[in-house]
Scaffold this motif. Structure first.
Motif, PDB file in Angstrom:
ATOM      1  N   PRO A 199      12.821  -1.796  12.066  1.00 58.51           N
ATOM      2  CA  PRO A 199      13.928  -0.966  11.564  1.00 58.51           C
ATOM      3  C   PRO A 199      14.097  -1.014  10.046  1.00 58.51           C
ATOM      4  N   TYR A 200      12.986  -0.975   9.318  1.00 61.99           N
ATOM      5  CA  TYR A 200      13.033  -1.022   7.868  1.00 61.99           C
ATOM      6  C   TYR A 200      12.582   0.322   7.298  1.00 61.99           C
ATOM      7  N   ARG A 201      13.364   0.845   6.362  1.00 60.19           N
ATOM      8  CA  ARG A 201      13.056   2.141   5.759  1.00 60.19           C
ATOM      9  C   ARG A 201      13.191   2.049   4.258  1.00 60.19           C
ATOM     10  N   VAL A 202      12.150   2.487   3.543  1.00 57.10           N
ATOM     11  CA  VAL A 202      12.198   2.511   2.089  1.00 57.10           C
ATOM     12  C   VAL A 202      11.839   3.912   1.633  1.00 57.10           C
ATOM     13  N   ASN A 203      12.742   4.513   0.883  1.00 58.57           N
ATOM     14  CA  ASN A 203      12.584   5.879   0.355  1.00 58.57           C
ATOM     15  C   ASN A 203      12.430   6.915   1.451  1.00 58.57           C
ATOM     16  N   GLU A 241       0.832  -1.209   0.000  1.00 57.58           N
ATOM     17  CA  GLU A 241       0.000   0.000   0.000  1.00 57.58           C
ATOM     18  C   GLU A 241       0.863   1.254   0.000  1.00 57.58           C
ATOM     19  N   ALA A 242       1.929   1.247   0.779  1.00 54.28           N
ATOM     20  CA  ALA A 242       2.775   2.434   0.891  1.00 54.28           C
ATOM     21  C   ALA A 242       3.529   2.737  -0.400  1.00 54.28           C
ATOM     22  N   LEU A 243       3.993   1.698  -1.098  1.00 54.28           N
ATOM     23  CA  LEU A 243       4.847   1.895  -2.267  1.00 54.28           C
ATOM     24  C   LEU A 243       4.123   1.721  -3.594  1.00 54.28           C
ATOM     25  N   GLY A 244       2.888   1.246  -3.558  1.00 55.15           N
ATOM     26  CA  GLY A 244       2.150   1.037  -4.800  1.00 55.15           C
ATOM     27  C   GLY A 244       2.716  -0.087  -5.640  1.00 55.15           C
ATOM     28  N   ILE A 245       3.238  -1.136  -4.979  1.00 54.44           N
ATOM     29  CA  ILE A 245       3.765  -2.304  -5.682  1.00 54.44           C
ATOM     30  C   ILE A 245       2.937  -3.524  -5.291  1.00 54.44           C
ATOM     31  N   GLU A 246       3.185  -4.654  -5.970  1.00 52.30           N
ATOM     32  CA  GLU A 246       2.355  -5.832  -5.765  1.00 52.30           C
ATOM     33  C   GLU A 246       3.195  -7.040  -5.361  1.00 52.30           C
ATOM     34  N   PRO A 247       2.587  -7.974  -4.621  1.00 51.97           N
ATOM     35  CA  PRO A 247       3.274  -9.246  -4.379  1.00 51.97           C
ATOM     36  C   PRO A 247       3.535  -9.962  -5.699  1.00 51.97           C
ATOM     37  N   MET A 248       4.694 -10.559  -5.804  1.00 52.35           N
ATOM     38  CA  MET A 248       5.086 -11.256  -7.025  1.00 52.35           C
ATOM     39  C   MET A 248       4.818 -12.752  -6.921  1.00 52.35           C
ATOM     40  N   CYS A 290      14.376   3.128  -3.721  1.00 50.03           N
ATOM     41  CA  CYS A 290      13.985   2.505  -4.985  1.00 50.03           C
ATOM     42  C   CYS A 290      13.143   3.486  -5.789  1.00 50.03           C
ATOM     43  N   ASP A 291      12.809   3.093  -7.022  1.00 48.01           N
ATOM     44  CA  ASP A 291      12.064   3.996  -7.886  1.00 48.01           C
ATOM     45  C   ASP A 291      10.552   3.834  -7.777  1.00 48.01           C
ATOM     46  N   ALA A 292      10.092   3.077  -6.769  1.00 49.50           N
ATOM     47  CA  ALA A 292       8.653   2.996  -6.516  1.00 49.50           C
ATOM     48  C   ALA A 292       8.180   4.293  -5.872  1.00 49.50           C
ATOM     49  N   ASP A 293       6.928   4.629  -6.105  1.00 50.56           N
ATOM     50  CA  ASP A 293       6.362   5.811  -5.476  1.00 50.56           C
ATOM     51  C   ASP A 293       6.081   5.520  -4.010  1.00 50.56           C
ATOM     52  N   GLY A 294       6.134   6.551  -3.195  1.00 51.89           N
ATOM     53  CA  GLY A 294       5.760   6.395  -1.803  1.00 51.89           C
ATOM     54  C   GLY A 294       6.940   6.171  -0.880  1.00 51.89           C
ATOM     55  N   VAL A 295       6.630   6.201   0.413  1.00 56.44           N
ATOM     56  CA  VAL A 295       7.613   6.038   1.484  1.00 56.44           C
ATOM     57  C   VAL A 295       7.092   4.980   2.440  1.00 56.44           C
ATOM     58  N   PHE A 296       7.996   4.119   2.907  1.00 53.30           N
ATOM     59  CA  PHE A 296       7.613   3.072   3.851  1.00 53.30           C
ATOM     60  C   PHE A 296       8.484   3.185   5.085  1.00 53.30           C
ATOM     61  N   ASP A 297       7.862   3.427   6.230  1.00 53.35           N
ATOM     62  CA  ASP A 297       8.567   3.625   7.491  1.00 53.35           C
ATOM     63  C   ASP A 297       7.726   3.014   8.611  1.00 53.35           C
ATOM     64  N   PRO A 298       7.699   1.672   8.697  1.00 56.79           N
ATOM     65  CA  PRO A 298       6.792   1.002   9.622  1.00 56.79           C
ATOM     66  C   PRO A 298       7.160   1.243  11.081  1.00 56.79           C
ATOM     67  N   GLU A 299       6.161   1.470  11.887  1.00 54.93           N
ATOM     68  CA  GLU A 299       6.383   1.698  13.306  1.00 54.93           C
ATOM     69  C   GLU A 299       6.834   0.402  13.978  1.00 54.93           C
ATOM     70  N   GLY A 300       7.884   0.505  14.777  1.00 51.10           N
ATOM     71  CA  GLY A 300       8.336  -0.631  15.561  1.00 51.10           C
ATOM     72  C   GLY A 300       9.269  -1.582  14.845  1.00 51.10           C
TER      73      GLY A 300
END
Length: 216
Positions: A210-214, A148-155, A198-208
């Protein structure tokens, strides 16, 4: 999708960067002791205590030549798979080779059908990061938030949805449950700091977690 930058925690980031440059043949970044480039992806090594993770790279070379090249590198041991020194993944149309870096990260070189162009040369054949592993307590909810955050899909998903590839052929996140070993080792996946651009739209910064995307 494309990974522009991936940051990994290391107990000795300078030594780990030297391994990737001097042993694996990645290109050094001028003026930096903690950064190197693999094709389209820049790797950044930052100080931190962490358990082994997973990172894969696309390699445009014949798989046998990749195995032979790695076998010649001091400090690199090609890992045995279910099928020998390389393993076939029909759903991806590729053959993969695995080894561990000095921090214990499980590294995979992915050789796609049709991309193999003779003998392996890291200066020209390393195309970029293909997979970034993330271990989480709840795979289903994490994947839902990530897509949802990045607008990508499960492969693809495996093991009843416990292991999920999110992204596409060129670049994807491998979301694993905590405690599942990173193939083909016995190293259990644990929660540890990973950052990616990465070149996906959006930002992913989940609470709790330590993973950060864009995240700038």
């Amino acid at each position: 999708m494309k990974f522009n930058r991936v940051a990994l925690a290391a107990t000795d980031p300078i030594s780990l960067c030297e391994f990737y440059v001097e042993t694996l043949g990645l290109a050094p970044v001028t003026g930096s002791q903690r950064s190197a480039t693999a094709g389209e992806t820049t790797l950044w090594f930052e100080l931190g205590d962490t358990d082994p993770g997973h990172l894969a790279f696309t390699v445009a070379a014949a798989v046998d030549s990749v195995v032979a090249w790695l076998d010649e590198r001091t400090g690199v041991d090609v890992l045995d798979t279910d099928e020998g020194p390389s393993v076939r993944f029909d759903f991806l149309g590729c053959d993969s080779v695995y080894f561990e870096d000095p921090e214990g990260n499980v590294i995979e070189y992915v050789c796609y059908d049709g991309d193999a162009a003779g003998e392996f040369d890291p200066a020209t054949d390393l195309r970029g990061a293909t997979e970034v592993g993330m271990a989480v307590p709840d795979v289903e909810s994490f994947v839902a938030a990530l897509t949802e955050a990045l607008g990508i899909e499960p492969m693809e998903s495996f093991e009843g949805g416990d292991l999920v590839f999110v992204g596409d052929r060129d670049a994807r996140f491998v979301v694993s449950p905590v405690g599942r070993p990173w193939y083909p080792t016995d190293s259990e996946a644990t929660v540890g700091p990973v950052s990616a651009q990465c070149d996906a739209d959006g930002v992913f910064d989940p609470e709790g977690l330590p993973y950060r995307v864009n995240v700038e």
